[in-house]
Design a protein around this motif. Structure first.
Motif, PDB file in Angstrom:
ATOM      1  N   GLY A   1     -21.375  -4.888  -6.468  1.00  0.00           N
ATOM      2  CA  GLY A   1     -21.906  -6.019  -5.724  1.00  0.00           C
ATOM      3  C   GLY A   1     -20.990  -6.379  -4.580  1.00  0.00           C
ATOM      4  N   GLY A   2     -21.506  -7.060  -3.617  1.00  0.00           N
ATOM      5  CA  GLY A   2     -20.700  -7.479  -2.487  1.00  0.00           C
ATOM      6  C   GLY A   2     -20.471  -6.374  -1.491  1.00  0.00           C
ATOM      7  N   ASP A   3     -19.707  -6.697  -0.499  1.00  0.00           N
ATOM      8  CA  ASP A   3     -19.395  -5.775   0.578  1.00  0.00           C
ATOM      9  C   ASP A   3     -18.356  -4.760   0.098  1.00  0.00           C
ATOM     10  OD1 ASP A   3     -19.019  -4.563   3.010  1.00  0.00           O
ATOM     11  OD2 ASP A   3     -17.846  -6.213   3.876  1.00  0.00           O
ATOM     12  N   PRO A   4     -18.597  -3.471   0.277  1.00  0.00           N
ATOM     13  CA  PRO A   4     -17.624  -2.461  -0.160  1.00  0.00           C
ATOM     14  C   PRO A   4     -16.240  -2.649   0.471  1.00  0.00           C
ATOM     15  CG  PRO A   4     -19.706  -1.412   0.381  1.00  0.00           C
ATOM     16  CD  PRO A   4     -19.814  -2.857   0.793  1.00  0.00           C
ATOM     17  N   GLU A   5     -16.202  -3.132   1.699  1.00  0.00           N
ATOM     18  CA  GLU A   5     -14.907  -3.357   2.350  1.00  0.00           C
ATOM     19  C   GLU A   5     -14.133  -4.484   1.666  1.00  0.00           C
ATOM     20  OE1 GLU A   5     -15.278  -3.785   6.571  1.00  0.00           O
ATOM     21  OE2 GLU A   5     -16.364  -1.899   6.769  1.00  0.00           O
ATOM     22  N   GLU A   6     -14.865  -5.532   1.233  1.00  0.00           N
ATOM     23  CA  GLU A   6     -14.207  -6.639   0.526  1.00  0.00           C
ATOM     24  C   GLU A   6     -13.698  -6.176  -0.837  1.00  0.00           C
ATOM     25  OE1 GLU A   6     -16.652 -10.129   0.286  1.00  0.00           O
ATOM     26  OE2 GLU A   6     -17.038 -10.127   2.443  1.00  0.00           O
ATOM     27  N   VAL A   7     -14.503  -5.371  -1.508  1.00  0.00           N
ATOM     28  CA  VAL A   7     -14.082  -4.837  -2.802  1.00  0.00           C
ATOM     29  C   VAL A   7     -12.846  -3.958  -2.615  1.00  0.00           C
ATOM     30  CG1 VAL A   7     -14.743  -3.362  -4.737  1.00  0.00           C
ATOM     31  CG2 VAL A   7     -16.388  -4.996  -3.787  1.00  0.00           C
ATOM     32  N   MET A   8     -12.857  -3.121  -1.582  1.00  0.00           N
ATOM     33  CA  MET A   8     -11.721  -2.249  -1.308  1.00  0.00           C
ATOM     34  C   MET A   8     -10.472  -3.073  -1.008  1.00  0.00           C
ATOM     35  SD  MET A   8     -10.465   0.702  -1.257  1.00  0.00           S
ATOM     36  CE  MET A   8     -11.591   2.017  -0.993  1.00  0.00           C
ATOM     37  N   LYS A   9     -10.642  -4.133  -0.238  1.00  0.00           N
ATOM     38  CA  LYS A   9      -9.517  -5.011   0.085  1.00  0.00           C
ATOM     39  C   LYS A   9      -8.955  -5.650  -1.186  1.00  0.00           C
ATOM     40  CE  LYS A   9      -8.176  -9.022   2.803  1.00  0.00           C
ATOM     41  NZ  LYS A   9      -8.613 -10.123   3.654  1.00  0.00           N
ATOM     42  N   GLY A  10      -9.855  -6.103  -2.064  1.00  0.00           N
ATOM     43  CA  GLY A  10      -9.429  -6.681  -3.337  1.00  0.00           C
ATOM     44  C   GLY A  10      -8.679  -5.674  -4.197  1.00  0.00           C
ATOM     45  N   LEU A  11      -9.170  -4.440  -4.234  1.00  0.00           N
ATOM     46  CA  LEU A  11      -8.493  -3.386  -4.991  1.00  0.00           C
ATOM     47  C   LEU A  11      -7.123  -3.070  -4.409  1.00  0.00           C
ATOM     48  CD1 LEU A  11     -11.464  -0.957  -5.713  1.00  0.00           C
ATOM     49  CD2 LEU A  11     -10.244  -2.392  -7.366  1.00  0.00           C
ATOM     50  N   GLN A  12      -7.019  -3.066  -3.092  1.00  0.00           N
ATOM     51  CA  GLN A  12      -5.725  -2.809  -2.449  1.00  0.00           C
ATOM     52  C   GLN A  12      -4.730  -3.923  -2.755  1.00  0.00           C
ATOM     53  OE1 GLN A  12      -7.057  -2.306   1.596  1.00  0.00           O
ATOM     54  NE2 GLN A  12      -7.155  -0.071   1.413  1.00  0.00           N
ATOM     55  N   GLU A  13      -5.198  -5.176  -2.734  1.00  0.00           N
ATOM     56  CA  GLU A  13      -4.320  -6.296  -3.060  1.00  0.00           C
ATOM     57  C   GLU A  13      -3.861  -6.213  -4.509  1.00  0.00           C
ATOM     58  OE1 GLU A  13      -6.508  -9.836  -2.085  1.00  0.00           O
ATOM     59  OE2 GLU A  13      -6.329  -9.495   0.080  1.00  0.00           O
ATOM     60  N   PHE A  14      -4.772  -5.852  -5.395  1.00  0.00           N
ATOM     61  CA  PHE A  14      -4.421  -5.691  -6.800  1.00  0.00           C
ATOM     62  C   PHE A  14      -3.382  -4.582  -6.972  1.00  0.00           C
ATOM     63  CE2 PHE A  14      -5.141  -3.555 -10.893  1.00  0.00           C
ATOM     64  CZ  PHE A  14      -4.827  -4.595 -11.754  1.00  0.00           C
ATOM     65  N   ALA A  15      -3.578  -3.463  -6.309  1.00  0.00           N
ATOM     66  CA  ALA A  15      -2.644  -2.343  -6.389  1.00  0.00           C
ATOM     67  C   ALA A  15      -1.267  -2.752  -5.853  1.00  0.00           C
ATOM     68  CB  ALA A  15      -3.178  -1.141  -5.622  1.00  0.00           C
ATOM     69  N   ALA A  16      -1.239  -3.515  -4.782  1.00  0.00           N
ATOM     70  CA  ALA A  16       0.033  -3.971  -4.218  1.00  0.00           C
ATOM     71  C   ALA A  16       0.759  -4.893  -5.194  1.00  0.00           C
ATOM     72  CB  ALA A  16      -0.205  -4.678  -2.882  1.00  0.00           C
ATOM     73  N   GLN A  17       0.008  -5.783  -5.851  1.00  0.00           N
ATOM     74  CA  GLN A  17       0.617  -6.674  -6.843  1.00  0.00           C
ATOM     75  C   GLN A  17       1.181  -5.886  -8.015  1.00  0.00           C
ATOM     76  OE1 GLN A  17      -2.612  -9.289  -7.804  1.00  0.00           O
ATOM     77  NE2 GLN A  17      -2.287 -10.621  -6.022  1.00  0.00           N
ATOM     78  N   GLN A  18       0.455  -4.883  -8.451  1.00  0.00           N
ATOM     79  CA  GLN A  18       0.918  -4.050  -9.564  1.00  0.00           C
ATOM     80  C   GLN A  18       2.178  -3.282  -9.172  1.00  0.00           C
ATOM     81  OE1 GLN A  18      -0.314  -4.105 -12.746  1.00  0.00           O
ATOM     82  NE2 GLN A  18      -1.398  -5.838 -11.873  1.00  0.00           N
ATOM     83  N   ALA A  19       2.207  -2.756  -7.963  1.00  0.00           N
ATOM     84  CA  ALA A  19       3.385  -2.024  -7.487  1.00  0.00           C
ATOM     85  C   ALA A  19       4.589  -2.941  -7.421  1.00  0.00           C
ATOM     86  CB  ALA A  19       3.099  -1.406  -6.119  1.00  0.00           C
ATOM     87  N   GLU A  20       4.383  -4.179  -6.987  1.00  0.00           N
ATOM     88  CA  GLU A  20       5.476  -5.149  -6.917  1.00  0.00           C
ATOM     89  C   GLU A  20       5.994  -5.475  -8.314  1.00  0.00           C
ATOM     90  OE1 GLU A  20       5.968  -9.771  -5.567  1.00  0.00           O
ATOM     91  OE2 GLU A  20       4.725  -8.477  -4.307  1.00  0.00           O
ATOM     92  N   SER A  21       5.101  -5.620  -9.270  1.00  0.00           N
ATOM     93  CA  SER A  21       5.502  -5.895 -10.651  1.00  0.00           C
ATOM     94  C   SER A  21       6.323  -4.742 -11.228  1.00  0.00           C
ATOM     95  CB  SER A  21       4.275  -6.134 -11.531  1.00  0.00           C
ATOM     96  OG  SER A  21       3.608  -7.304 -11.137  1.00  0.00           O
ATOM     97  N   VAL A  22       5.886  -3.532 -10.956  1.00  0.00           N
ATOM     98  CA  VAL A  22       6.616  -2.352 -11.441  1.00  0.00           C
ATOM     99  C   VAL A  22       7.995  -2.285 -10.795  1.00  0.00           C
ATOM    100  CG1 VAL A  22       6.654   0.180 -11.387  1.00  0.00           C
ATOM    101  CG2 VAL A  22       4.562  -1.030 -12.027  1.00  0.00           C
ATOM    102  N   ALA A  23       8.076  -2.544  -9.497  1.00  0.00           N
ATOM    103  CA  ALA A  23       9.366  -2.499  -8.798  1.00  0.00           C
ATOM    104  C   ALA A  23      10.317  -3.546  -9.369  1.00  0.00           C
ATOM    105  CB  ALA A  23       9.163  -2.710  -7.299  1.00  0.00           C
ATOM    106  N   GLU A  24       9.820  -4.731  -9.652  1.00  0.00           N
ATOM    107  CA  GLU A  24      10.655  -5.804 -10.220  1.00  0.00           C
ATOM    108  C   GLU A  24      11.157  -5.408 -11.607  1.00  0.00           C
ATOM    109  OE1 GLU A  24      12.773  -9.272 -10.228  1.00  0.00           O
ATOM    110  OE2 GLU A  24      11.640  -8.426  -8.562  1.00  0.00           O
TER     111      GLU A  24
END
Length: 97
Positions: A10-33
Motif C-alpha cells: 500500500g502507499g507510494d513505493p517511494e515512501e515505502v522505500m524511504k521508510g525501509l532505508q530509514e529503518f536500515a540506517a537505524q539498524q546499522a547505527e544500533s549495530v555500530a553502537e
C-alpha cells in the motif's frame, strides 16, 4: 492488494522505500553502537587480565622492603600499559557519542 501499480504494501513505493532505508540506517547505527561497546568491554577486560597475569608472575623474594620494591618496580611498568589500554577503550567508546 492496495497501492499503485499493484504494490502489495500500500502507499507510494517511494515512501515505502524511504521508510525501509530509514529503518536500515537505524539498524546499522544500533549495530555500530553495540560493536563499540563490545570493543570497549573487551579492551578493558584485556587490560585487567594482562595486569593480573603479570602480577601473578612476580616472584617477590626477600624481606618486606625488598618485596615492596619488587612490586613497585613491576607496577611502574604494568600500570602505564593498562592505563593505555583503558584510555584506548574509553576514546573508542566515547568518540562517537
Amino acid at each position: 492488494m492496495e497501492g499503485s501499480f499493484g504494490f502489495p504494501f500500500g502507499g507510494d513505493p517511494e515512501e515505502v522505500m524511504k521508510g525501509l532505508q530509514e529503518f536500515a540506517a537505524q539498524q546499522a547505527e544500533s549495530v555500530a553502537e553495540a560493536q563499540k561497546e563490545q570493543f570497549a568491554t573487551l579492551t578493558l577486560n584485556t587490560a585487567v587480565q594482562l595486569t593480573a597475569a603479570a602480577l601473578e608472575r612476580i616472584d617477590a623474594e626477600g624481606g618486606p622492603d625488598q618485596q615492596a620494591m619488587a612490586l613497585r618496580d613491576a607496577m611502574r611498568v604494568l600500570f602505564p600499559e593498562a592505563v593505555a589500554l583503558v584510555s584506548a577503550a574509553r576514546q573508542g567508546f566515547m568518540r562517537e557519542r
